[in-house]
Design an enzyme around this catalytic site. Structure first.
Site, PDB file in Angstrom:
ATOM      1  N   LYS A   1       0.865  -1.189   0.000  1.00  0.00           N
ATOM      2  CA  LYS A   1       0.000   0.000   0.000  1.00  0.00           C
ATOM      3  C   LYS A   1       0.892   1.226   0.000  1.00  0.00           C
ATOM      4  O   LYS A   1       2.034   1.166   0.473  1.00  0.00           O
ATOM      5  CB  LYS A   1      -0.872   0.029   1.266  1.00  0.00           C
ATOM      6  CG  LYS A   1      -2.105   0.882   1.137  1.00  0.00           C
ATOM      7  CD  LYS A   1      -3.200   0.124   0.420  1.00  0.00           C
ATOM      8  CE  LYS A   1      -4.406   0.960   0.124  1.00  0.00           C
ATOM      9  NZ  LYS A   1      -5.527   0.102  -0.322  1.00  0.00           N
TER      10      LYS A   1
ATOM     11  N   ASP B   1      -7.117   4.164  -4.501  1.00  0.00           N
ATOM     12  CA  ASP B   1      -7.760   4.001  -3.194  1.00  0.00           C
ATOM     13  C   ASP B   1      -8.399   5.373  -2.922  1.00  0.00           C
ATOM     14  O   ASP B   1      -8.640   6.131  -3.869  1.00  0.00           O
ATOM     15  CB  ASP B   1      -6.732   3.601  -2.114  1.00  0.00           C
ATOM     16  CG  ASP B   1      -7.399   3.090  -0.827  1.00  0.00           C
ATOM     17  OD1 ASP B   1      -7.831   1.936  -0.801  1.00  0.00           O
ATOM     18  OD2 ASP B   1      -7.523   3.871   0.145  1.00  0.00           O
TER      19      ASP B   1
ATOM     20  N   GLY C   1     -20.210   6.675   2.453  1.00  0.00           N
ATOM     21  CA  GLY C   1     -19.263   7.134   1.439  1.00  0.00           C
ATOM     22  C   GLY C   1     -20.031   7.563   0.197  1.00  0.00           C
ATOM     23  O   GLY C   1     -21.240   7.300   0.056  1.00  0.00           O
ATOM     24  N   PHE C   2     -19.344   8.261  -0.696  1.00  0.00           N
ATOM     25  CA  PHE C   2     -19.968   8.596  -1.989  1.00  0.00           C
ATOM     26  C   PHE C   2     -18.894   8.537  -3.067  1.00  0.00           C
ATOM     27  O   PHE C   2     -18.977   9.178  -4.095  1.00  0.00           O
ATOM     28  CB  PHE C   2     -20.667   9.955  -1.945  1.00  0.00           C
ATOM     29  CG  PHE C   2     -19.743  11.148  -1.783  1.00  0.00           C
ATOM     30  CD1 PHE C   2     -19.058  11.341  -0.599  1.00  0.00           C
ATOM     31  CD2 PHE C   2     -19.584  12.075  -2.804  1.00  0.00           C
ATOM     32  CE1 PHE C   2     -18.206  12.447  -0.439  1.00  0.00           C
ATOM     33  CE2 PHE C   2     -18.744  13.185  -2.664  1.00  0.00           C
ATOM     34  CZ  PHE C   2     -18.051  13.363  -1.476  1.00  0.00           C
ATOM     35  N   GLY C   3     -17.873   7.710  -2.811  1.00  0.00           N
ATOM     36  CA  GLY C   3     -16.764   7.593  -3.753  1.00  0.00           C
ATOM     37  C   GLY C   3     -16.905   6.399  -4.654  1.00  0.00           C
ATOM     38  O   GLY C   3     -18.012   5.893  -4.899  1.00  0.00           O
ATOM     39  N   ASN C   4     -15.769   5.940  -5.131  1.00  0.00           N
ATOM     40  CA  ASN C   4     -15.714   4.877  -6.119  1.00  0.00           C
ATOM     41  C   ASN C   4     -16.438   3.605  -5.657  1.00  0.00           C
ATOM     42  O   ASN C   4     -17.229   3.006  -6.391  1.00  0.00           O
ATOM     43  CB  ASN C   4     -14.234   4.599  -6.409  1.00  0.00           C
ATOM     44  CG  ASN C   4     -14.038   3.442  -7.339  1.00  0.00           C
ATOM     45  OD1 ASN C   4     -13.801   2.329  -6.899  1.00  0.00           O
ATOM     46  ND2 ASN C   4     -14.182   3.685  -8.619  1.00  0.00           N
ATOM     47  N   VAL C   5     -16.175   3.188  -4.426  1.00  0.00           N
ATOM     48  CA  VAL C   5     -16.730   1.924  -3.947  1.00  0.00           C
ATOM     49  C   VAL C   5     -18.241   2.057  -3.708  1.00  0.00           C
ATOM     50  O   VAL C   5     -19.035   1.196  -4.104  1.00  0.00           O
ATOM     51  CB  VAL C   5     -15.995   1.460  -2.670  1.00  0.00           C
ATOM     52  CG1 VAL C   5     -16.579   0.157  -2.154  1.00  0.00           C
ATOM     53  CG2 VAL C   5     -14.505   1.301  -2.948  1.00  0.00           C
ATOM     54  N   ALA C   6     -18.637   3.151  -3.066  1.00  0.00           N
ATOM     55  CA  ALA C   6     -20.061   3.399  -2.788  1.00  0.00           C
ATOM     56  C   ALA C   6     -20.858   3.431  -4.096  1.00  0.00           C
ATOM     57  O   ALA C   6     -21.950   2.861  -4.197  1.00  0.00           O
ATOM     58  CB  ALA C   6     -20.211   4.725  -2.041  1.00  0.00           C
ATOM     59  N   TRP C   7     -20.286   4.065  -5.098  1.00  0.00           N
ATOM     60  CA  TRP C   7     -20.940   4.201  -6.408  1.00  0.00           C
ATOM     61  C   TRP C   7     -21.203   2.828  -7.049  1.00  0.00           C
ATOM     62  O   TRP C   7     -22.327   2.523  -7.459  1.00  0.00           O
ATOM     63  CB  TRP C   7     -20.043   5.086  -7.286  1.00  0.00           C
ATOM     64  CG  TRP C   7     -20.318   5.098  -8.744  1.00  0.00           C
ATOM     65  CD1 TRP C   7     -21.341   5.747  -9.372  1.00  0.00           C
ATOM     66  CD2 TRP C   7     -19.538   4.446  -9.757  1.00  0.00           C
ATOM     67  NE1 TRP C   7     -21.248   5.533 -10.726  1.00  0.00           N
ATOM     68  CE2 TRP C   7     -20.157   4.742 -10.994  1.00  0.00           C
ATOM     69  CE3 TRP C   7     -18.386   3.657  -9.758  1.00  0.00           C
ATOM     70  CZ2 TRP C   7     -19.658   4.261 -12.203  1.00  0.00           C
ATOM     71  CZ3 TRP C   7     -17.886   3.174 -10.962  1.00  0.00           C
ATOM     72  CH2 TRP C   7     -18.523   3.480 -12.165  1.00  0.00           C
TER      73      TRP C   7
HETATM   74  P1  NDP Z   1     -12.964   7.527  -2.778  1.00  0.00           P
HETATM   75  O1  NDP Z   1     -11.947   8.565  -2.547  1.00  0.00           O
HETATM   76  O2  NDP Z   1     -13.519   7.347  -4.139  1.00  0.00           O
HETATM   77  O3  NDP Z   1     -14.164   7.706  -1.756  1.00  0.00           O
HETATM   78  C1  NDP Z   1     -14.015   7.624  -0.368  1.00  0.00           C
HETATM   79  C2  NDP Z   1     -15.251   8.158   0.214  1.00  0.00           C
HETATM   80  O4  NDP Z   1     -15.379   8.118   1.627  1.00  0.00           O
HETATM   81  C3  NDP Z   1     -15.343   9.592  -0.111  1.00  0.00           C
HETATM   82  O5  NDP Z   1     -16.666   9.838  -0.374  1.00  0.00           O
HETATM   83  C4  NDP Z   1     -14.800  10.225   1.159  1.00  0.00           C
HETATM   84  O6  NDP Z   1     -14.976  11.575   1.311  1.00  0.00           O
HETATM   85  C5  NDP Z   1     -15.587   9.457   2.105  1.00  0.00           C
HETATM   86  N1  NDP Z   1     -15.141   9.619   3.447  1.00  0.00           N
HETATM   87  C6  NDP Z   1     -13.892   9.787   3.923  1.00  0.00           C
HETATM   88  N2  NDP Z   1     -13.920   9.909   5.252  1.00  0.00           N
HETATM   89  C7  NDP Z   1     -15.238   9.824   5.593  1.00  0.00           C
HETATM   90  C8  NDP Z   1     -15.918   9.892   6.816  1.00  0.00           C
HETATM   91  N3  NDP Z   1     -15.259  10.077   7.957  1.00  0.00           N
HETATM   92  N4  NDP Z   1     -17.263   9.747   6.819  1.00  0.00           N
HETATM   93  C9  NDP Z   1     -17.937   9.545   5.665  1.00  0.00           C
HETATM   94  N5  NDP Z   1     -17.337   9.510   4.487  1.00  0.00           N
HETATM   95  C10 NDP Z   1     -16.003   9.644   4.452  1.00  0.00           C
HETATM   96  O7  NDP Z   1     -12.346   6.176  -2.254  1.00  0.00           O
HETATM   97  P2  NDP Z   1     -12.820   4.694  -2.518  1.00  0.00           P
HETATM   98  O8  NDP Z   1     -14.262   4.628  -2.771  1.00  0.00           O
HETATM   99  O9  NDP Z   1     -11.886   4.142  -3.525  1.00  0.00           O
HETATM  100  O10 NDP Z   1     -12.461   4.029  -1.121  1.00  0.00           O
HETATM  101  C11 NDP Z   1     -13.420   3.861  -0.074  1.00  0.00           C
HETATM  102  C12 NDP Z   1     -12.987   2.736   0.829  1.00  0.00           C
HETATM  103  O11 NDP Z   1     -12.900   1.528   0.084  1.00  0.00           O
HETATM  104  C13 NDP Z   1     -11.601   2.901   1.475  1.00  0.00           C
HETATM  105  O12 NDP Z   1     -11.613   2.280   2.740  1.00  0.00           O
HETATM  106  C14 NDP Z   1     -10.701   2.095   0.548  1.00  0.00           C
HETATM  107  O13 NDP Z   1      -9.529   1.665   1.206  1.00  0.00           O
HETATM  108  C15 NDP Z   1     -11.624   0.940   0.223  1.00  0.00           C
HETATM  109  N6  NDP Z   1     -11.315   0.174  -0.974  1.00  0.00           N
HETATM  110  C16 NDP Z   1     -11.159   0.764  -2.191  1.00  0.00           C
HETATM  111  C17 NDP Z   1     -10.919   0.006  -3.313  1.00  0.00           C
HETATM  112  C18 NDP Z   1     -10.830   0.593  -4.667  1.00  0.00           C
HETATM  113  O14 NDP Z   1     -10.724  -0.179  -5.611  1.00  0.00           O
HETATM  114  N7  NDP Z   1     -10.889   1.898  -4.848  1.00  0.00           N
HETATM  115  C19 NDP Z   1     -10.757  -1.444  -3.221  1.00  0.00           C
HETATM  116  C20 NDP Z   1     -11.015  -1.992  -1.899  1.00  0.00           C
HETATM  117  C21 NDP Z   1     -11.261  -1.178  -0.835  1.00  0.00           C
HETATM  118  P3  NDP Z   1     -13.663  12.539   1.331  1.00  0.00           P
HETATM  119  O15 NDP Z   1     -12.522  11.833   0.663  1.00  0.00           O
HETATM  120  O16 NDP Z   1     -14.163  13.663   0.551  1.00  0.00           O
HETATM  121  O17 NDP Z   1     -13.314  12.811   2.740  1.00  0.00           O
HETATM  122  O1  2IT Z   2      -7.856  -1.721  -0.903  1.00  0.00           O
HETATM  123  C1  2IT Z   2      -7.784  -2.192  -2.051  1.00  0.00           C
HETATM  124  O2  2IT Z   2      -7.897  -3.404  -2.272  1.00  0.00           O
HETATM  125  C2  2IT Z   2      -7.578  -1.260  -3.158  1.00  0.00           C
HETATM  126  N1  2IT Z   2      -7.531  -0.062  -2.941  1.00  0.00           N
HETATM  127  C3  2IT Z   2      -7.392  -1.780  -4.555  1.00  0.00           C
HETATM  128  C4  2IT Z   2      -5.974  -2.222  -4.768  1.00  0.00           C
HETATM  129  C5  2IT Z   2      -5.636  -2.627  -6.164  1.00  0.00           C
HETATM  130  O3  2IT Z   2      -4.445  -2.914  -6.364  1.00  0.00           O
HETATM  131  O4  2IT Z   2      -6.485  -2.667  -7.048  1.00  0.00           O
END
Ligand code: NDP
Ligand code: 2IT
Length: 445
Positions: free
Chosen positions: A124, A164, A235-241
C-alpha cells in the site's frame, strides 16, 4: 502461540500505530488455532516475519500550486509481503494518511490478495496530500512529483500500485503518464488505467460490484436475496458508487450515501441519474454530499450524522476505517439489519464486529468482501501481460466467480458447529494459510 505476548512485542516495536496494531490483532486472534495445530509455522517464525513489512519507502514530494506557492508532502510505499506474487495494492491521497494507516492497509492487502486466488503480494502507499479544493492542474503536478520518486521502486513484475481514497481514474492517468515518461515503458505497472490505454473494463465498478456479489452469496446461505431489500451505504466515492449500481440492479433500494459532512437519506432510492450525480459530486473535489439534497429535494441531509441510524435490511460501509462503532452496530441490529458487508477497509471497529458476531447476523470483513477491486486489478494485469482485452461480460463473470470462490473459502474455514459462518475467522485463516505455506516453501533469506 500467545496472542497477547506477540501483541505486546508488536506494540513496543510499532509504538502508537493504532490502526496497524488493530488489524494485526484481528488476524492473530482468528489464526491462533490453526497456528497451534501447525507447529511448522512457529518453527519458521512465520508470525514475526509476516507482521514486519519487507520494506518501506518514504519520500519528499514537492509541488507548485496554481498561485506559485511551493508545497511539501510526504509520500510512502509499504511493500509488505511478496510470497505469492509481486507487491500489489492501492495508493491513498488523504490528509489523514500516516504510516500506521498504510501499514494496516498493506497488512490487510496480503490476506485479501491471497483470497482472490490470483498471484499478488501485499502493499500500500500514498500521501498526506489533500485533494480537497485542488484544481486539475494541481492534481496533475502533485501526481507527477509523487511518481518522480515512486517509479524507482515499482514495475509490472515488482510492485503494481492502483487507486484508493483520493486516487481514481484521473490520478492513475497522471501517475501513469509520468511513469511512462521516466521509465520509457508502456506496461501494466499500474492498474485502474483508462480503457483506451490498457485499463480493464469493469475495474471502476469492481470493488462495489464485488461487495454486492459477496453479500448476495451470504444472503443465499439464509435463503435471502437483494430483491426488495433496503440498503444503507456510506461514502460517496468509487466503492459506494459501484455498490449502489449493483444493489439497485439486483432489486434493492439504496436509501443512503454519506460524506464527511453527514449523510443523505433518499426515501425514493438512490438509482439511475442519482448514481451518475454521485460521480459529479465526487469529481468536484469539495468533500460534501449536502448538494445532493438541493438536486433531489425529496432527499434529506443529516448534518454530522452517520447512515447507520436508518432502519435497513443491509448495510454496506464503503467510506473509511473505523466509521461504524459498537453503538452504530447495536442500532443496526436493533433495527433488524440482517447483513453487513464491508466495502471499505476495516470500517467496523472491533466492538462493532463483536456485536455482529454475537448476534450472528451475516457479517463480512473487507478483506473478503471488497477483494473484487484488487481481484479485477489482477485481471487487468493478466490482460496487459497477454496484450489483449476482455469484454465487459467476460470481466464481470470472472469477478463474480472470484467473489463466489472467496465466499466458499470463508465458509470452509469459518463454519462453526451450529452452522453459523464466522466470515472474519474464515477469511483470515484462508488468506493466511496460502501465504504462510508459500513462505515455508521459499525458505528464510
Ligand atoms: P474515494 O476517494 O472514491 O471515496 C471515499 C469516500 O469516503 C469519499 O466519499 C470520502 O470523502 C468518504 N469519506 C472519507 N472519510 C469519511 C468519513 N469520515 N465519513 C464519511 N465519508 C467519508 O475512495 P474509494 O471509494 O476508492 O475508497 C473507499 C474505501 O474503500 C476505502 O476504505 C478504501 O480503502 C476501500 N477500498 C477501495 C478500493 C478501490 O478499488 N478503490 C478497493 C477496496 C477497498 P472525502 O474523501 O471527501 O473525505
Ligand atoms: O484496498 C484495495 O484493495 C484497493 N484499494 C485496490 C488495490 C488494487 O491494487 O487494485
Amino acid at each position: 502461540m500467545n496472542v497477547e505476548k506477540i501483541m505486546q512485542k508488536l506494540e513496543q516495536k510499532n509504538p502508537g500505530e493504532v490502526e496497524f496494531l488493530q488489524a494485526v490483532r484481528e488476524v492473530l486472534e482468528s489464526i491462533e488455532e490453526v497456528v497451534n495445530e501447525n507447529p511448522q509455522f512457529e518453527a519458521a517464525n512465520i508470525i514475526e516475519r509476516i507482521t514486519e513489512p519487507d520494506r518501506i519507502f518514504t519520500f519528499k514530494v514537492q509541488w507548485v500550486d496554481d498561485k506559485g506557492n511551493v508545497h511539501v508532502n510526504r509520500g510512502y510505499r509499504v511493500q509488505f509481503n511478496n510470497a505469492i506474487g509481486p507487491y500489489k495494492g492501492g495508493l491513498r491521497f488523504h490528509p489523514s494518511v500516516t504510516l500506521s494507516i498504510l501499514k494496516f492497509l498493506g497488512f490487510e492487502q496480503i490476506f485479501k490478495n491471497s483470497l482472490t486466488t490470483l498471484p499478488m503480494g501485499g502493499a500500500k502507499g500514498g500521501s498526506d496530500f489533500d485533494p480537497k479544493g485542488k484544481s486539475n492542474a494541481e492534481i496533475m503536478r502533485f501526481c507527477q512529483a509523487f511518481m518522480l520518486e515512486l517509479w524507482k521502486h515499482i514495475g509490472a513484475d515488482v510492485d503494481v500500485p492502483a487507486g484508493d481514497i483520493g486516487v481514481g481514474g484521473r490520478e492513475i492517468g497522471f501517475l501513469y503518464g509520468m511513469f511512462k515518461k521516466l521509465a520509457g515503458e508502456h506496461n501494466g505497472v499500474l492498474t485502474g488505467k483508462g480503457r483506451n490505454w490498457g485499463g480493464s473494463l469493469v475495474r471502476p465498478e469492481a470493488t462495489g460490484f464485488g461487495n454486492v456479489f459477496f453479500a448476495q452469496e451470504m444472503l443465499k446461505t439464509r435463503g435471502q436475496s437483494f430483491a426488495g431489500k433496503t440498503v444503507a451505504i456510506s461514502g460517496f466515492g468509487n466503492v459506494a458508487w459501484g455498490a449502489a449500481i449493483k444493489a439497485t440492479q439486483l432489486g434493492a433500494k439504496v436509501l443512503t450515501i454519506s460524506g464527511p459532512d453527514g449523510y443523505i437519506y433518499d426515501p425514493d432510492g438512490i438509482s439511475g441519474e442519482k448514481i451518475d450525480y454521485m460521480l459529479e459530486l465526487r469529481a468536484s473535489n469539495n468533500d460534501v454530499v449536502k448538494p445532493y439534497s438541493y438536486e433531489f429535494p425529496n432527499a434529506q441531509f443529516h448534518q454530522g450524522k452517520k447512515p447507520w441510524e436508518v432502519k435497513v435490511d443491509i448495510a454496506l460501509p464503503c467510506a473509511t476505517q473505523n466509521e461504524l462503532n459498537g453503538s452504530d452496530a447495536k442500532t443496526l441490529v436493533a433495527n433488524g439489519c440482517i447483513c453487513v458487508s464491508e466495502g471499505a477497509n476495516m470500517p467496523c471497529t472491533p466492538e462493532a464486529m463483536e456485536v455482529f458476531l454475537e448476534n450472528k447476523i451475516l457479517y463480512a470483513p473487507g478483506k473478503a468482501s471488497n477483494a473484487g477491486g484488487v481481484g479485477t486489478s489482477g485481471l487487468e494485469q493478466s490482460q496487459n501481460a497477454m496484450k489483449l482485452s476482455w469484454s465487459e461480460k467476460e470481466v464481470e463473470e470472472k469477478l463474480h466467480q472470484i467473489m463466489v470462490n472467496i465466499h466458499e473459502s470463508c465458509v470452509k474455514y469459518g463454519k462453526e458447529e451450529d452452522g453459523f459462518v464466522n466470515y472474519v475467522k474464515g477469511a483470515n485463516i484462508a488468506g493466511f494459510m496460502k501465504v504462510a505455506n508459500a513462505m515455508l516453501d521459499q525458505g528464510v533469506f
